[in-house]
Write an enzyme that holds these catalytic residues in place. Structure first.
Site, PDB file in Angstrom:
ATOM      1  N   HIS A 157      66.183 -17.191  -4.612  1.00  0.00           N
ATOM      2  CA  HIS A 157      65.278 -16.226  -5.033  1.00  0.00           C
ATOM      3  C   HIS A 157      65.965 -14.469  -4.444  1.00  0.00           C
ATOM      4  CE1 HIS A 157      63.295 -18.173  -8.667  1.00  0.00           C
ATOM      5  NE2 HIS A 157      63.249 -19.154  -7.197  1.00  0.00           N
ATOM      6  N   ASP A 365      66.771  -6.256  -2.678  1.00  0.00           N
ATOM      7  CA  ASP A 365      66.112  -7.377  -3.598  1.00  0.00           C
ATOM      8  C   ASP A 365      66.573  -8.188  -4.058  1.00  0.00           C
ATOM      9  OD1 ASP A 365      63.412  -8.002  -5.325  1.00  0.00           O
ATOM     10  OD2 ASP A 365      62.890  -6.318  -5.543  1.00  0.00           O
TER      11      ASP A 365
END
Ligand code: ADQ
Length: 466
Positions: A157, A365
């Site tokens: 992720h 991110d």
């Protein structure tokens, strides 16, 4: 159809009627599992004096949750240690915050082994196993050691860092070698996939045996980019809920004659919050005429509080928000409202919908679901503007946002000004393209792409019998 077993560090399925507090990832996994009447395995979030491997099973909304308790030492070394003090900062390019402690590595191996031993008896021959995130990279290796032959996929992720950064990790090759016990490894973006491939080719002496296929350490695996999305249908439903509407009205009332600028993040140093606050401060300093026309709301619930770096960032943000309000506040106006609370997802939807600008400026991110939620919540006839970091994985799909360098308060300040002055026609044009992507590349598309790739022909064998 095969049964799907999802494994993640924490298991938190929605606990029924009206409960909307869980984050985007948890909702995504719950949605992914429902259709497969699957099993979700992981840590309960609780500690026990002595690890026994006792399973607690509960069926919620068609999904079976199976959880185990861990020891306090496991938490220290595996979760707070190797996962959150070593891998998390390193993979987000914060080598300055990365702890290299052998004890942490040992705890990480021990917990992955415990996960494997407890999960093993639950696995049936046709099950597909889908492992999530950096906490569990060696899980397939441990499962294979116990004789598991099932298809096992892994999805990361968070970013996969550039080769030069990744090799600063002692034992980096062991970690990558363990990844070759998966049949499929998925990343959020093509960039992270390339970074992984580059490592395998140049550092591990591997080869690209076919497109999307890598061979090294005597094994072959499939690799792919699978950008995660939000549960767009559920989000649309939530937007119409009484809670969302009430929050929307509250925020609209609180910003009469003003434009709301909103940020929503876990309080994490990867999210670029100090730079964002400084960018806003710069905007206020550069644009005295616009000052009283804006209100910035930053929602940032504290997370990982027992890790020192998280205490430091909290202190910095308290000081910065105090400084900005001290400098610019008036009797009837505070420029920044900074809250450390968790909100229900439907309430968040209402807040996003009332905002003129969404500020999503992480320094790094993996994807960033807040950017997608902000877009999904905008009124089509008068949408707000998304300001997005070019270093969020989401930037690859969201080029119609105002992309900024999150390290530069000046760029953030300029983008805020541009967003607030943008004509409606341009806002609608940009938003429509973003919205179309958020709808199309949603969580179901992500799940299906990954599961189909995992169930389809794999590098190490023939197609899976269904
Ligand atoms: P995170 O780093 O947690 O996830 P993000 O993708 O933005 O980051 O997801 C956060 C989720 O939590 C969002 O759904 C958001 O609505 C929710 N949330 C944030 N603040 C909240 C609050 N105050 N109250 C309630 N909910 C809140 C990791 C990676 C990301 C990747 C996701 C999914 O770091 O890059 O996008 O996993 O893969």
């Amino acid at each position: 159809m095969s049964r799907l077993i999802v494994v993640s560090n924490r298991v938190n399925p929605p606990s029924g009627e009206g409960e909307e507090t869980v984050g985007g990832l948890a909702m995504a996994l719950a949605a992914a599992l429902r259709e497969y009447s699957g099993l979700w395995f992981g840590w309960s979030g609780k500690t026990t004096k002595k690890f026994t491997g006792a399973l607690q099973m509960e069926k919620i909304d068609g999904v079976t949750a199976a959880v185990i308790d861990l020891e306090a030492q496991d938490l220290d070394e595996y979760y707070n240690g190797y996962a959150n003090k070593t891998l998390w900062p390193l993979f987000h390019y914060r080598t300055d915050l990365t702890a290299y402690d052998r004890i942490y590595g040992e705890g990480y191996s021990r917990v992955n082994k415990r996960f494997a031993e407890t999960l093993r008896p639950l696995i049936e021959p046709d099950d597909l196993i889908w492992v999530h995130d950096y906490h569990l990279i060696p899980l397939a290796r441990e499962l294979r050691a116990l004789g598991v032959k099932n298809r096992i996929g892994f999805f990361l992720h968070i970013p996969w860092p550039a080769h030069q950064v990744f090799t600063t990790l002692p034992g980096h090759s062991r970690l990558v070698e363990a990844m070759f016990d998966y049949d499929l490894v998925g990343f959020q973006t093509a960039e992270y996939r390339h970074a992984f491939e580059e490592y395998v080719l140049s550092e591990a002496g591997g080869a690209q045996s076919a497109p999307g296929q890598l061979s090294a350490y005597g094994r072959t695996l499939k690799v792919g980019a699978f950008p995660i999305g939000i549960d767009a249908k559920d989000f649309a439903r939530m937007l119409k809920s009484p809670k969302a509407r009430r929050m929307h009205d509250l925020m609209t009332a609180a910003t009469v004659f003003r434009s709301l600028i909103v940020g929503v993040d876990r309080l994490d140093y990867s999210k670029g919050l100090p730079e964002r606050f400084e960018g806003y401060e710069r905007f206020l300093a550069d644009n005295p005429d616009m000052r009283r026309e804006v209100l910035m709301l930053q929602i940032a619930p504290v997370s990982r509080e027992s890790v020192e770096a998280y205490q430091d960032i909290r202190g910095r943000l308290d000081a910065l928000s105090g400084r900005i309000n001290g400098e610019y506040a008036d009797v009837d106006w505070n420029p920044i409202r900074y809250v450390n609370k968790n909100y229900r997802r439907d309430e968040l939807a209402g807040i996003y919908g009332a905002a003129r600008v969404g500020l999503v400026t992480p320094l790094r991110d993996g994807m960033n679901l807040v950017a997608k939620e902000f877009v999904a919540a905008q009124p089509p006839e008068d949408p707000g503007v998304l300001i997005l970091s070019r270093f969020a994985g989401a930037a690859g799909q969201m080029g119609q946002a105002l992309l900024v360098n999150p390290n530069s308060p000046e760029e953030i300040a300029d983008a805020i000004k541009r967003a607030l002055s943008m004509e409606k026609a341009e806002r609608i044009r940009r938003w429509s393209a973003l919205f179309e992507n958020v709808q199309r590349e949603d969580v179901t598309a992500w799940r299906d792409a990954f599961v189909n790739a995992l169930a389809g022909p794999v590098a190490n064998g023939a197609a899976l019998a269904s």
